[in-house]
Design a protein around this motif. Structure first.
Motif, PDB file in Angstrom:
ATOM      1  N   ARG A  70      95.830  86.116 -47.014  1.00  0.00           N
ATOM      2  CA  ARG A  70      95.063  84.959 -47.468  1.00  0.00           C
ATOM      3  C   ARG A  70      95.130  83.850 -46.421  1.00  0.00           C
ATOM      4  NH1 ARG A  70      94.324  88.483 -50.627  1.00  0.00           N
ATOM      5  NH2 ARG A  70      94.461  88.417 -52.907  1.00  0.00           N
ATOM      6  N   GLU A  71      94.068  83.084 -46.358  1.00  0.00           N
ATOM      7  CA  GLU A  71      93.961  81.956 -45.444  1.00  0.00           C
ATOM      8  C   GLU A  71      93.831  80.691 -46.280  1.00  0.00           C
ATOM      9  OE1 GLU A  71      91.353  81.051 -41.429  1.00  0.00           O
ATOM     10  OE2 GLU A  71      90.463  82.246 -43.029  1.00  0.00           O
ATOM     11  N   ARG A  72      94.819  79.802 -46.174  1.00  0.00           N
ATOM     12  CA  ARG A  72      94.797  78.589 -46.978  1.00  0.00           C
ATOM     13  C   ARG A  72      95.369  77.423 -46.182  1.00  0.00           C
ATOM     14  NH1 ARG A  72      96.924  77.984 -53.294  1.00  0.00           N
ATOM     15  NH2 ARG A  72      95.706  76.102 -53.726  1.00  0.00           N
ATOM     16  N   ASP A  73      94.604  76.363 -46.056  1.00  0.00           N
ATOM     17  CA  ASP A  73      95.031  75.171 -45.310  1.00  0.00           C
ATOM     18  C   ASP A  73      95.459  75.534 -43.891  1.00  0.00           C
ATOM     19  OD1 ASP A  73      94.595  73.447 -47.504  1.00  0.00           O
ATOM     20  OD2 ASP A  73      96.533  74.008 -48.354  1.00  0.00           O
ATOM     21  N   GLN A  74      94.722  76.457 -43.270  1.00  0.00           N
ATOM     22  CA  GLN A  74      94.934  76.924 -41.902  1.00  0.00           C
ATOM     23  C   GLN A  74      96.225  77.725 -41.718  1.00  0.00           C
ATOM     24  OE1 GLN A  74      93.487  74.593 -38.584  1.00  0.00           O
ATOM     25  NE2 GLN A  74      92.962  72.909 -39.962  1.00  0.00           N
ATOM     26  N   ILE A  75      96.836  78.136 -42.818  1.00  0.00           N
ATOM     27  CA  ILE A  75      98.017  79.000 -42.776  1.00  0.00           C
ATOM     28  C   ILE A  75      97.611  80.387 -43.248  1.00  0.00           C
ATOM     29  CG2 ILE A  75     100.370  79.363 -43.623  1.00  0.00           C
ATOM     30  CD1 ILE A  75     100.425  76.321 -44.246  1.00  0.00           C
ATOM     31  N   LEU A  76      98.066  81.418 -42.554  1.00  0.00           N
ATOM     32  CA  LEU A  76      97.831  82.801 -42.948  1.00  0.00           C
ATOM     33  C   LEU A  76      99.053  83.303 -43.709  1.00  0.00           C
ATOM     34  CD1 LEU A  76      96.419  84.149 -39.566  1.00  0.00           C
ATOM     35  CD2 LEU A  76      95.086  83.538 -41.601  1.00  0.00           C
ATOM     36  N   TRP A  77      98.829  83.785 -44.923  1.00  0.00           N
ATOM     37  CA  TRP A  77      99.906  84.297 -45.768  1.00  0.00           C
ATOM     38  C   TRP A  77      99.688  85.776 -46.023  1.00  0.00           C
ATOM     39  CZ3 TRP A  77     103.824  81.051 -47.513  1.00  0.00           C
ATOM     40  CH2 TRP A  77     103.592  79.675 -47.420  1.00  0.00           C
ATOM     41  N   VAL A  78     100.729  86.572 -45.830  1.00  0.00           N
ATOM     42  CA  VAL A  78     100.638  88.006 -46.093  1.00  0.00           C
ATOM     43  C   VAL A  78     101.585  88.369 -47.239  1.00  0.00           C
ATOM     44  CG1 VAL A  78     102.403  88.697 -44.397  1.00  0.00           C
ATOM     45  CG2 VAL A  78     100.594  90.308 -45.036  1.00  0.00           C
ATOM     46  N   TRP A  79     101.112  89.238 -48.116  1.00  0.00           N
ATOM     47  CA  TRP A  79     101.911  89.690 -49.255  1.00  0.00           C
ATOM     48  C   TRP A  79     102.654  90.963 -48.867  1.00  0.00           C
ATOM     49  CZ3 TRP A  79     103.292  88.253 -54.140  1.00  0.00           C
ATOM     50  CH2 TRP A  79     103.783  89.237 -54.988  1.00  0.00           C
ATOM     51  N   VAL A  80     103.963  90.952 -49.051  1.00  0.00           N
ATOM     52  CA  VAL A  80     104.774  92.138 -48.780  1.00  0.00           C
ATOM     53  C   VAL A  80     105.380  92.585 -50.098  1.00  0.00           C
ATOM     54  CG1 VAL A  80     106.644  93.135 -47.419  1.00  0.00           C
ATOM     55  CG2 VAL A  80     105.256  91.280 -46.462  1.00  0.00           C
ATOM     56  N   GLY A  81     104.948  93.742 -50.573  1.00  0.00           N
ATOM     57  CA  GLY A  81     105.359  94.227 -51.882  1.00  0.00           C
ATOM     58  C   GLY A  81     106.589  95.104 -51.835  1.00  0.00           C
ATOM     59  N   ALA A  82     107.231  95.227 -52.979  1.00  0.00           N
ATOM     60  CA  ALA A  82     108.413  96.078 -53.102  1.00  0.00           C
ATOM     61  C   ALA A  82     108.031  97.546 -53.256  1.00  0.00           C
ATOM     62  CB  ALA A  82     109.254  95.635 -54.291  1.00  0.00           C
ATOM     63  N   THR A  83     106.797  97.809 -53.689  1.00  0.00           N
ATOM     64  CA  THR A  83     106.310  99.172 -53.856  1.00  0.00           C
ATOM     65  C   THR A  83     104.924  99.285 -53.217  1.00  0.00           C
ATOM     66  OG1 THR A  83     105.267  98.672 -55.992  1.00  0.00           O
ATOM     67  CG2 THR A  83     107.573  99.421 -56.033  1.00  0.00           C
ATOM     68  N   PRO A  84     104.455 100.490 -52.913  1.00  0.00           N
ATOM     69  CA  PRO A  84     103.157 100.648 -52.252  1.00  0.00           C
ATOM     70  C   PRO A  84     101.986 100.041 -53.012  1.00  0.00           C
ATOM     71  CG  PRO A  84     104.412 102.680 -52.099  1.00  0.00           C
ATOM     72  CD  PRO A  84     105.182 101.774 -53.021  1.00  0.00           C
ATOM     73  N   ASP A  85     102.048 100.043 -54.330  1.00  0.00           N
ATOM     74  CA  ASP A  85     100.925  99.533 -55.107  1.00  0.00           C
ATOM     75  C   ASP A  85     101.154  98.112 -55.637  1.00  0.00           C
ATOM     76  OD1 ASP A  85     102.900 100.277 -56.827  1.00  0.00           O
ATOM     77  OD2 ASP A  85     101.632 101.478 -58.159  1.00  0.00           O
ATOM     78  N   SER A  86     102.192  97.447 -55.157  1.00  0.00           N
ATOM     79  CA  SER A  86     102.466  96.072 -55.590  1.00  0.00           C
ATOM     80  C   SER A  86     101.385  95.134 -55.065  1.00  0.00           C
ATOM     81  CB  SER A  86     103.838  95.642 -55.070  1.00  0.00           C
ATOM     82  OG  SER A  86     104.066  94.276 -55.332  1.00  0.00           O
TER      83      SER A  86
END
Length: 353
Positions: free
Chosen positions: A112-128
């Motif tokens: 996600r791109e928000r307020d010029q910051i890129l955020w990546v989601w790292v899940g605990a499981t493959p489908d998280s």
């Protein structure tokens, strides 16, 4: 999201199922960016339609890093045999071949791109998948502020950087030429530490002090200042509000207090267990009667972070050379210790998944 052939699991030394800072919007231009996040090699890119994406940095054909390829149309083309992957990780074109195998895909990470910051989601499981959007940071768009920042790489674990940010007593010793000030005043500042299940907050107050060099250069103080430092720690980042007002002219209890403000964003993201990405910005409110000092504040902030980097990397090298402790705690360690306990709890939860 495409079903990946293989997923590299992040070790449970990191809290999972959360957003981490992966970069800044201005880094994604016409070329892909290779970046390892929590031991997972990723490639970040902005498709020509403006959408941002994060994929596993490995082509499913012959393993070339996709970061060696090129952004093309709505996807990323491998630089070896030309397979084209869209932003979901699905292969949508194989040159010279009409049929595309169902397994022709790579892992896609929510970005996600928000307020010029890129955020990546790292899940605990493959489908998280994320249930919430990443946090906002309004000071990148607030008209009262100007900001700048950079990306540093540390040869040190991420928690050593958190320790440094949560204990600002070191300013009087490490940053004498910029934001430091009287070391005795820093070590004796009134400190309040608060915490929740996901945050630690450290408030340090230094009334009737002398303005340090950066403050004096940026703001026309009349003399002594009432200075504050407010650090809000999250597992993925720290927000630090520092500043000062002329002594006796305002209240620390006023969230809209006047004076000189520095709003620091610190995205401290593990690259591996022993290396770290440090994404930082500093936003300041230029005084109306002075020439815009944003460049001065950003440059001097960068100088302070360079000084921190030298200290932290030397600290870690010494830990590796001499082995663990024993270490003692002193009064300035309350904030860092609470943050470490919070991270330990989140790591244990991740390990149990």
């Amino acid at each position: 999201m495409a079903t990946p052939v293989e997923i590299t699991r992040a070790p449970a030394i990191f809290p999972l199922d959360r957003w981490y800072v992966a970069g800044f919007s201005w880094e994604l231009k016409d070329k892909p960016v290779a970046r390892t996040i929590l031991s997972r090699p990723m490639v970040l890119f902005r498709a020509q339609d403006g959408k941002v994406a994060a994929l596993q940095d490995r082509c499913c054909h012959r393993d070339l890093p996709l970061s060696c390829g090129n952004v093309e149309g709505a996807g990323l083309r491998c630089g070896y045999h030309g397979l084209l992957f869209d932003t979901t990780g699905k292969c949508v074109e194989i040159p010279g071949q009409e049929r595309i195998p169902a397994k022709a895909c790579v892992t896609a990470y929510p970005l996600r791109e928000r307020d010029q910051i890129l955020w990546v989601w790292v899940g605990a499981t493959p489908d998280s998948q994320p249930k919430d959007e990443p946090p906002a940071y309004r000071f990148h768009s607030d008209a009262a502020y100007r900001f700048g920042g950079d990306v540093y790489h540390y040869d040190a674990p991420w928690q050593l950087i958190h320790d440094n940010l949560l204990d600002l007593s070191h300013l009087g010793y490490v940053h004498l030429k910029t934001i430091g000030g009287n070391p005795t005043l820093h070590m004796n500042a009134a400190v309040k530490v608060e915490s929740t299940e996901e945050t630690v907050r450290v408030i340090r107050l230094m009334p009737e002090s002398d303005p340090p060099p950066t403050y004096a250069s940026a703001w026309p103080f009349a003399g002594k200042i009432d200075r504050w430092q407010e650090v809000e720690f999250h597992p993925s980042h720290c927000a630090i509000w520092t500043g000062a007002m002329d002594h006796g002219t305002g209240s620390y209890d006023d969230p809209e207090r006047h004076g000189f403000h520095m709003r620091g964003f610190h995205g401290v993201t593990p690259e591996t267990e022993t290396t770290t990405h440090y994404f930082w910005t500093i936003a300041t409110n230029p005084h109306p009667d002075r020439t815009d000092v944003t460049t001065l504040v950003v440059d001097q902030t960068a100088a302070t972070f360079e000084e921190d980097k030298v200290i932290i990397e030397a600290q870690y090298r010494n830990q590796m050379r001499q082995g663990p402790g024993p270490n003692i705690d002193i009064h300035v360690d309350a904030g860092p210790n609470r943050a470490r306990r919070l991270i330990t709890k989140l790591r244990q939860a991740a390990a149990a998944v």
